[in-house]
Design an enzyme around this catalytic site. Structure first.
Site, PDB file in Angstrom:
ATOM      1  N   TYR A 193      19.444 -41.458  -4.424  1.00 19.12           N
ATOM      2  CA  TYR A 193      20.458 -42.503  -4.572  1.00 19.12           C
ATOM      3  C   TYR A 193      20.080 -43.540  -5.634  1.00 19.12           C
ATOM      4  CZ  TYR A 193      21.456 -40.592   0.075  1.00 19.12           C
ATOM      5  OH  TYR A 193      21.696 -39.752   1.124  1.00 19.12           O
ATOM      6  N   TYR A 218      29.926 -40.406   7.888  1.00 20.76           N
ATOM      7  CA  TYR A 218      28.849 -39.830   7.084  1.00 20.76           C
ATOM      8  C   TYR A 218      28.153 -38.782   7.940  1.00 20.76           C
ATOM      9  CZ  TYR A 218      24.563 -38.942   4.604  1.00 20.76           C
ATOM     10  OH  TYR A 218      23.541 -38.293   3.964  1.00 20.76           O
ATOM     11  N   ASP A 230      28.046 -36.205  16.430  1.00 24.16           N
ATOM     12  CA  ASP A 230      26.908 -36.292  15.520  1.00 24.16           C
ATOM     13  C   ASP A 230      26.092 -37.505  15.963  1.00 24.16           C
ATOM     14  OD1 ASP A 230      25.121 -36.800  13.503  1.00 24.16           O
ATOM     15  OD2 ASP A 230      26.574 -36.665  11.863  1.00 24.16           O
ATOM     16  N   LYS A 286      16.912 -37.398  13.155  1.00 24.03           N
ATOM     17  CA  LYS A 286      16.261 -38.706  12.949  1.00 24.03           C
ATOM     18  C   LYS A 286      15.244 -39.074  14.039  1.00 24.03           C
ATOM     19  CE  LYS A 286      19.166 -40.777   9.469  1.00 24.03           C
ATOM     20  NZ  LYS A 286      20.535 -40.319   9.275  1.00 24.03           N
TER      21      LYS A 286
HETATM   22  C1  LIG Z   1      21.202 -39.221   8.434  1.00 27.72           C
HETATM   23  C2  LIG Z   1      22.411 -38.615   9.015  1.00 27.72           C
HETATM   24  C3  LIG Z   1      22.734 -37.257   8.808  1.00 27.72           C
HETATM   25  C4  LIG Z   1      21.934 -36.386   7.873  1.00 27.72           C
HETATM   26  O1  LIG Z   1      20.640 -36.189   8.305  1.00 27.72           O
HETATM   27  P1  LIG Z   1      19.530 -35.664   7.236  1.00 27.72           P
HETATM   28  O2  LIG Z   1      18.328 -35.429   8.093  1.00 27.72           O
HETATM   29  O3  LIG Z   1      19.353 -36.770   6.260  1.00 27.72           O
HETATM   30  O4  LIG Z   1      20.049 -34.435   6.624  1.00 27.72           O
HETATM   31  C5  LIG Z   1      23.823 -36.739   9.458  1.00 27.72           C
HETATM   32  N1  LIG Z   1      24.581 -37.486  10.264  1.00 27.72           N
HETATM   33  C6  LIG Z   1      24.317 -38.787  10.495  1.00 27.72           C
HETATM   34  C7  LIG Z   1      25.174 -39.547  11.436  1.00 27.72           C
HETATM   35  C8  LIG Z   1      23.226 -39.400   9.861  1.00 27.72           C
HETATM   36  O5  LIG Z   1      22.996 -40.698  10.079  1.00 27.72           O
END
Ligand SMILES: *Cc1c(COP(=O)(O)O)cnc(C)c1O
Length: 425
Positions: A9, A137, A240, A269
């Site tokens: 970025y 996202y 997600d 994460k």
């Molecule tokens: C960070 C994130 C992703 C992507 O995860 P990566 O490990 O960076 O590929 C997908 N969805 C959400 C909600 C995120 O915060």
């Protein structure tokens, strides 16, 4: 010396040299210069136990002595089996099957493929598109870019590469909204579903907290309403929880606020406490059972090389133990109180002309400004005061490690407020 590392970025022309991190402990990381920075972002929200946690480091060391990696194709091992059992135990009831992968984006790709294939196998071959929300996202891979906010998201350049999906408006009702206040948001969702459900495999969302798309928060009633609409229209619901999972919204999972079980849920994460990259896509029996059959289409054709990596699974297990044994949900509740007191209840901050809104949910706080110009220079300002802040667009936020002390949290919020309230330049 110029490093060959290409940073994410970053505008290569204007980027400043990246400071070199040599270590970390608790809420701080240390630079080569000896400078210590209090990390207000816990490294893109994943280092929930902070840096150098002795139990997590020991778990990785111990596992490294036994088995660093083995393929999961046709084989298994204790860390993968045990972590899957733990994830089934702690996630909303009914999510009984765990598919591993190596990052949040890939976990979401897996979720979308699973949903589409579920629909085909269940006799709905026309359901091949996703329904996503504006401000969403879900990651940077091609499949994920296609379900990120197509206007304000950062992937407009790649539009020609992306399949077209459906989008519903981002929810507008706040976290503490009444059921009546979310009706408008749910009506908008119903509208898209009633028009396009015949081609929609799944509705996917970041429950309660749309993170990278602007830290937009909404109500548990919205999740319940979305669950009911999905059932009505024969659409799967994918949560997600890559950002919201493991305590970020104040409960273990955002879904827990609503008592809702999605059909598919994605974790990453915080899964490993941030110590290794890994992800898990969980599915209910209903989804899993659709894949039991004789045709060639019944196998799920996905298998990242590093899925179920033993080091990642082992450190994830240790992360969960620490989370439970050290009562992290209580820590998060206390931390949230400090964020509320210091930011939400600061009348001068809220009245500042550059500030559009202040929001707090669990261990997440954001000051939304009217435009990203209002935040130009904030990272250097914070660094000079010992804090690592990295705004996203017009949003200045903190998602600290859960081990942060009250004093550390007030240092972070103090710097966030000072940016607006103190005279500078
Ligand atoms: C960070 C994130 C992703 C992507 O995860 P990566 O490990 O960076 O590929 C997908 N969805 C959400 C909600 C995120 O915060």
């Amino acid at each position: 010396m110029n490093s060959p590392v290409w940073h994410p970025y970053a505008h290569l022309k204007t980027q400043t040299p990246a400071p070199k991190v040599v270590g970390g402990s608790g809420s701080y990381f240390t630079l080569e210069s000896g400078e210590r920075l209090l990390d207000a972002t816990c490294s893109w929200w994943c280092m929930i136990h902070g840096y150098g946690h002795p139990r997590l480091v020991a778990a990785i060391r111990e596992q490294a002595g036994e088995l660093c990696h083995v393929m999961l194709g046709g084989l298994t091992h204790d860390p993968a089996d045990q972590l899957a059992q733990e994830l089934v135990r702690i996630t909303p009831p009914g999510l009984n099957h765990v598919f591993y992968s190596d990052s949040g984006s890939v976990g979401m790709e897996v979720a979308m493929k699973m949903a589409l294939q579920y629909q085909v196998l269940s006799g709905h071959p026309g359901k091949r598109k996703m329904l996503s929300l504006m401000k969403a996202y879900h990651g940077d891979t091609t499949g994920c870019m296609a379900v990120c906010d197509p206007e304000e998201g950062m992937h407009g350049l790649f539009a020609s590469l992306l399949p077209q999906h459906h989008f519903a408006p981002a929810p507008t009702a706040p976290f503490d909204a009444t059921p009546a206040q979310v009706e408008h948001d749910l009506a908008a969702l119903r509208e898209v579903l009633s028009r396009h459900h015949q081609e929609i495999a799944a509705l996917l969302m970041e429950p309660l907290l749309q993170a990278a798309g602007g830290l937009n928060m909404t109500s548990p009633h919205y999740l319940r309403g979305a669950r009911a609409l999905c059932d009505e229209f024969g659409v799967l619901l994918i949560f997600d929880e890559v950002a919201t999972g493991f305590g970020r919204t104040g409960r273990l999972f955002a879904a827990d606020h609503a008592g809702v079980t999605p059909d598919i849920m994605v974790l990453s994460k915080g899964l490993t406490g941030g110590y290794l990259g890994h992800a898990a896509t969980l599915a209910t029996d209903r989804v899993h059972e659709a894949f039991i059959g004789d045709s060639q289409h019944h196998a799920f054709m996905h298998g990242p090389t590093f899925m179920g990596n033993p080091l990642a699974c082992r450190v994830a297990l240790e992360s969960l133990r620490v989370f439970e044994e050290e009562h992290y949900l209580e820590k998060i509740a206390a931390l949230s109180q400090v964020l509320q007191r210091e930011l939400l209840e600061d009348a001068a901050l809220r009245a500042h002309p550059a500030v559009a809104d202040v929001r707090v949910l669990g261990a997440t706080a954001v000051i939304e400004t009217h435009g990203s110009e209002a935040l130009a220079g904030v990272a250097a300002f914070a660094r000079a005061r010992g804090v690592w802040l990295r705004p996203i667009g017009r949003w200045l936020y903190t998602m600290p490690a859960y081990i942060a002390t009250d004093a550390e949290i007030t240092q972070i919020t103090g710097v966030m407020k000072a940016w607006f309230l103190e005279a500078r330049r």
